[in-house]
Design a protein around this motif. Structure first.
Motif, PDB file in Angstrom:
ATOM      1  N   LEU A 146      -4.035 -10.464  -5.141  1.00 22.76           N
ATOM      2  CA  LEU A 146      -3.415  -9.250  -6.013  1.00 22.76           C
ATOM      3  C   LEU A 146      -4.029  -7.954  -5.239  1.00 22.76           C
ATOM      4  N   ILE A 147      -5.254  -8.013  -5.149  1.00 24.40           N
ATOM      5  CA  ILE A 147      -5.940  -6.647  -4.415  1.00 24.40           C
ATOM      6  C   ILE A 147      -5.475  -6.682  -2.954  1.00 24.40           C
ATOM      7  N   ASP A 148      -5.301  -7.618  -2.294  1.00 28.00           N
ATOM      8  CA  ASP A 148      -4.851  -7.746  -0.812  1.00 28.00           C
ATOM      9  C   ASP A 148      -3.472  -7.238  -0.735  1.00 28.00           C
ATOM     10  N   ILE A 149      -2.401  -8.161  -1.347  1.00 28.44           N
ATOM     11  CA  ILE A 149      -1.094  -7.657  -1.360  1.00 28.44           C
ATOM     12  C   ILE A 149      -0.936  -6.493  -1.740  1.00 28.44           C
ATOM     13  N   SER A 150      -1.487  -5.907  -2.743  1.00 36.10           N
ATOM     14  CA  SER A 150      -1.224  -4.099  -3.198  1.00 36.10           C
ATOM     15  C   SER A 150      -1.928  -3.408  -2.079  1.00 36.10           C
ATOM     16  N   GLY A 151      -2.943  -3.801  -1.473  1.00 38.29           N
ATOM     17  CA  GLY A 151      -3.718  -3.118  -0.479  1.00 38.29           C
ATOM     18  C   GLY A 151      -2.743  -2.859   0.560  1.00 38.29           C
ATOM     19  N   ARG A 152      -1.955  -3.896   1.188  1.00 31.00           N
ATOM     20  CA  ARG A 152      -1.093  -3.907   2.091  1.00 31.00           C
ATOM     21  C   ARG A 152       0.023  -3.083   1.902  1.00 31.00           C
ATOM     22  N   GLN A 153       0.266  -2.773   0.627  1.00 30.88           N
ATOM     23  CA  GLN A 153       1.478  -1.941   0.379  1.00 30.88           C
ATOM     24  C   GLN A 153       0.980  -0.382   0.805  1.00 30.88           C
ATOM     25  N   ARG A 154      -0.085  -0.297   0.799  1.00 31.36           N
ATOM     26  CA  ARG A 154      -0.545   1.093   1.218  1.00 31.36           C
ATOM     27  C   ARG A 154      -0.098   1.279   2.775  1.00 31.36           C
ATOM     28  N   MET A 155      -0.611   0.450   3.568  1.00 28.98           N
ATOM     29  CA  MET A 155      -0.634   0.077   4.933  1.00 28.98           C
ATOM     30  C   MET A 155       1.004   0.165   5.278  1.00 28.98           C
ATOM     31  N   LEU A 156       1.981  -0.485   4.580  1.00 28.61           N
ATOM     32  CA  LEU A 156       3.236  -0.428   4.870  1.00 28.61           C
ATOM     33  C   LEU A 156       4.007   1.260   4.592  1.00 28.61           C
ATOM     34  N   THR A 157       3.637   1.637   3.640  1.00 31.25           N
ATOM     35  CA  THR A 157       3.799   3.021   3.669  1.00 31.25           C
ATOM     36  C   THR A 157       3.875   3.629   4.834  1.00 31.25           C
TER      37      THR A 157
ATOM     38  N   GLU B 113       9.493  -3.912   0.020  1.00 27.05           N
ATOM     39  CA  GLU B 113      10.459  -3.986  -1.190  1.00 27.05           C
ATOM     40  C   GLU B 113      10.142  -5.540  -1.683  1.00 27.05           C
ATOM     41  N   THR B 114      10.031  -6.409  -0.882  1.00 32.29           N
ATOM     42  CA  THR B 114       9.764  -7.871  -1.250  1.00 32.29           C
ATOM     43  C   THR B 114       8.484  -7.906  -1.908  1.00 32.29           C
ATOM     44  N   SER B 115       7.424  -7.302  -1.556  1.00 35.51           N
ATOM     45  CA  SER B 115       6.131  -7.505  -1.961  1.00 35.51           C
ATOM     46  C   SER B 115       5.949  -6.829  -3.196  1.00 35.51           C
ATOM     47  N   LEU B 116       6.570  -5.524  -3.471  1.00 34.98           N
ATOM     48  CA  LEU B 116       6.703  -4.802  -4.787  1.00 34.98           C
ATOM     49  C   LEU B 116       7.437  -5.488  -5.609  1.00 34.98           C
ATOM     50  N   ILE B 117       8.332  -6.189  -5.383  1.00 35.19           N
ATOM     51  CA  ILE B 117       8.823  -7.214  -6.565  1.00 35.19           C
ATOM     52  C   ILE B 117       8.172  -8.373  -6.859  1.00 35.19           C
ATOM     53  N   ALA B 118       7.550  -8.928  -6.062  1.00 35.22           N
ATOM     54  CA  ALA B 118       6.348  -9.941  -6.135  1.00 35.22           C
ATOM     55  C   ALA B 118       5.502  -9.437  -7.233  1.00 35.22           C
ATOM     56  N   LEU B 119       4.836  -8.208  -6.809  1.00 37.26           N
ATOM     57  CA  LEU B 119       3.765  -7.741  -7.627  1.00 37.26           C
ATOM     58  C   LEU B 119       4.084  -7.323  -9.020  1.00 37.26           C
ATOM     59  N   LYS B 120       5.587  -6.938  -9.229  1.00 35.80           N
ATOM     60  CA  LYS B 120       6.116  -6.256 -10.368  1.00 35.80           C
ATOM     61  C   LYS B 120       6.467  -7.576 -11.199  1.00 35.80           C
ATOM     62  N   ASP B 121       6.967  -8.502 -10.815  1.00 37.16           N
ATOM     63  CA  ASP B 121       7.505  -9.430 -11.403  1.00 37.16           C
ATOM     64  C   ASP B 121       6.742 -10.886 -11.609  1.00 37.16           C
ATOM     65  N   GLY B 122       5.835 -10.899 -10.545  1.00 34.73           N
ATOM     66  CA  GLY B 122       5.110 -12.127 -10.456  1.00 34.73           C
ATOM     67  C   GLY B 122       6.039 -13.068  -9.485  1.00 34.73           C
ATOM     68  N   PHE B 123       5.253 -13.856  -8.752  1.00 34.17           N
ATOM     69  CA  PHE B 123       6.006 -14.817  -8.078  1.00 34.17           C
ATOM     70  C   PHE B 123       4.760 -15.995  -7.920  1.00 34.17           C
ATOM     71  N   PRO B 124       4.891 -16.769  -8.993  1.00 37.19           N
ATOM     72  CA  PRO B 124       3.789 -18.071  -9.037  1.00 37.19           C
ATOM     73  C   PRO B 124       3.931 -18.991  -7.732  1.00 37.19           C
TER      74      PRO B 124
ATOM     75  N   LEU C  87       2.032   6.280  -1.041  1.00 34.51           N
ATOM     76  CA  LEU C  87       0.590   5.782  -0.734  1.00 34.51           C
ATOM     77  C   LEU C  87      -0.231   6.049  -1.666  1.00 34.51           C
ATOM     78  N   LYS C  88      -0.331   7.400  -2.422  1.00 34.66           N
ATOM     79  CA  LYS C  88      -1.162   7.673  -3.335  1.00 34.66           C
ATOM     80  C   LYS C  88      -1.148   6.963  -4.625  1.00 34.66           C
ATOM     81  N   ASP C  89       0.118   6.804  -4.926  1.00 33.51           N
ATOM     82  CA  ASP C  89       0.413   5.976  -6.341  1.00 33.51           C
ATOM     83  C   ASP C  89       0.071   4.430  -5.875  1.00 33.51           C
ATOM     84  N   MET C  90       0.514   3.993  -4.872  1.00 35.41           N
ATOM     85  CA  MET C  90       0.169   2.503  -4.519  1.00 35.41           C
ATOM     86  C   MET C  90      -1.579   2.299  -4.673  1.00 35.41           C
TER      87      MET C  90
END
Length: 309
Positions: free
Chosen positions: A183-194, A225-236, A291-294
């Motif tokens: 979770l830390i890594d995927i959310s961190g990657r979102q920063r890069m994608l912005t 967008e795909t990663s944001l959905i996965a973080l928000k809704d979960g993707f077991p 970026l800041k909010d992520m």
């Protein structure tokens, strides 16, 4: 809980692109339950994963802010972003190598394989740092921006490899759960994608082809967008749990609102629309807000991981 509309890109294709499932799974197989009474030293595992991941973002933020700055977009904001991002990249690399308790990284790195990857990263980083500083000093913008344009993706690749090493090394169940590391890594990657979207948008708009193309920007948008959905809704099925706290859920809601606004502007770029300086400023500023909010969400994930052990 509000559901985000599903985008067209399949979850597995984007999530597997992280390249970290193998590292995390390997860490899970290799990690053993620690003997009772063993004292676990805090070496800042979560912080190491977080800040290593931040190098990915900074590789793209330096490129984006340099592109905007040399083209007269963003004013003092693009210059400030280039200055602070260059300094922060250097600070984090040194912290991962030697330790820096001021940012929670306790003690120097001792694992040889990780140190070798840090050295590989530094080999690409050195000339980009020089080019960035030269741009800030007013030297030959064309040659220096071209160097950054042509080498920011190799820098990102080396940063990704470093993240993979650090996730595999520090996602020890005694210090951090593998699911939390992901979770830390995927959310961190979102920063890069912005910032990758920001860079690609600038490259398209200013005809710096090495900075980005419509196809590249479309792919980055889909992945974000795909990663944001996965973080928000979960993707077991991909090992991604739903937000562990209400605070993280609220933070992801804010990021989604940011994204709704930014996406509409980026779609104009993909469609080949001619952007005014004001429109380019709006993209630069808007993605910096995202970026800041992520980043706030990443810090919440890091704190939650510590409290879970």
């Amino acid at each position: 809980m509000k559901k985000i509309p599903k985008c067209s890109l399949a979850f597995p294709a984007a999530i597997v692109a992280l390249g970290l499932h193998g590292a995390i799974a390997q860490a899970a197989m290799q990690s053993q339950v620690e003997p009772a009474g063993l004292v676990i030293e805090d070496v800042g595992a979560g912080e190491r994963i977080n800040f290593a991941g931040k190098l990915r973002m900074l590789s793209q933020r330096i490129s984006a802010s340099a592109c905007y700055y040399v083209n007269g977009v963003g004013g003092d904001g693009s210059r400030s972003a280039l200055t602070t991002s260059t300094a922060e990249f250097e600070k984090i690399v040194k912290a991962l190598q030697y330790g820096d308790e001021s940012i929670g990284i306790i003690g120097p790195e001792e694992r040889r394989k990780t140190l070798v990857q840090i050295e590989k990263l530094q080999a690409v980083w050195g000339p980009i740092k020089t080019a960035s500083e030269a741009i800030l000093e007013g030297d030959d913008h064309q040659a220096n921006i071209l160097h950054i344009a042509e080498n920011n993706m190799p820098l990102l690749d080396e940063a990704k490899l470093l993240v993979s090493e650090i996730v595999g090394q520090y996602s020890n169940p005694a210090e951090m759960l593998q699911s939390d590391a992901m979770l830390i890594d995927i959310s961190g990657r979102q920063r890069m994608l912005t910032q990758k979207m920001s860079k690609e948008s600038c490259g398209i708009s200013t005809k710096i082809n090495a900075m980005g193309s419509a196809d590249a920007l479309t792919g980055t948008m889909n992945m974000f967008e795909t990663s944001l959905i996965a973080l928000k809704d979960g993707f077991p099925n991909a090992g991604i749990n739903p937000p562990p706290t209400d605070e993280i859920q609220a933070g992801l809601d804010v990021v989604y609102e940011d994204w709704t606004t930014a996406k509409a502007k980026l779609e104009t770029v993909v469609a080949g629309g001619q952007l005014s300086v004001d429109q380019m400023n709006a993209i630069f500023d808007g993605l910096n807000v995202t970026l800041k909010d992520m980043n706030d969400v990443v810090m919440l994930y890091t704190a939650a991981a510590k409290s879970a052990i």
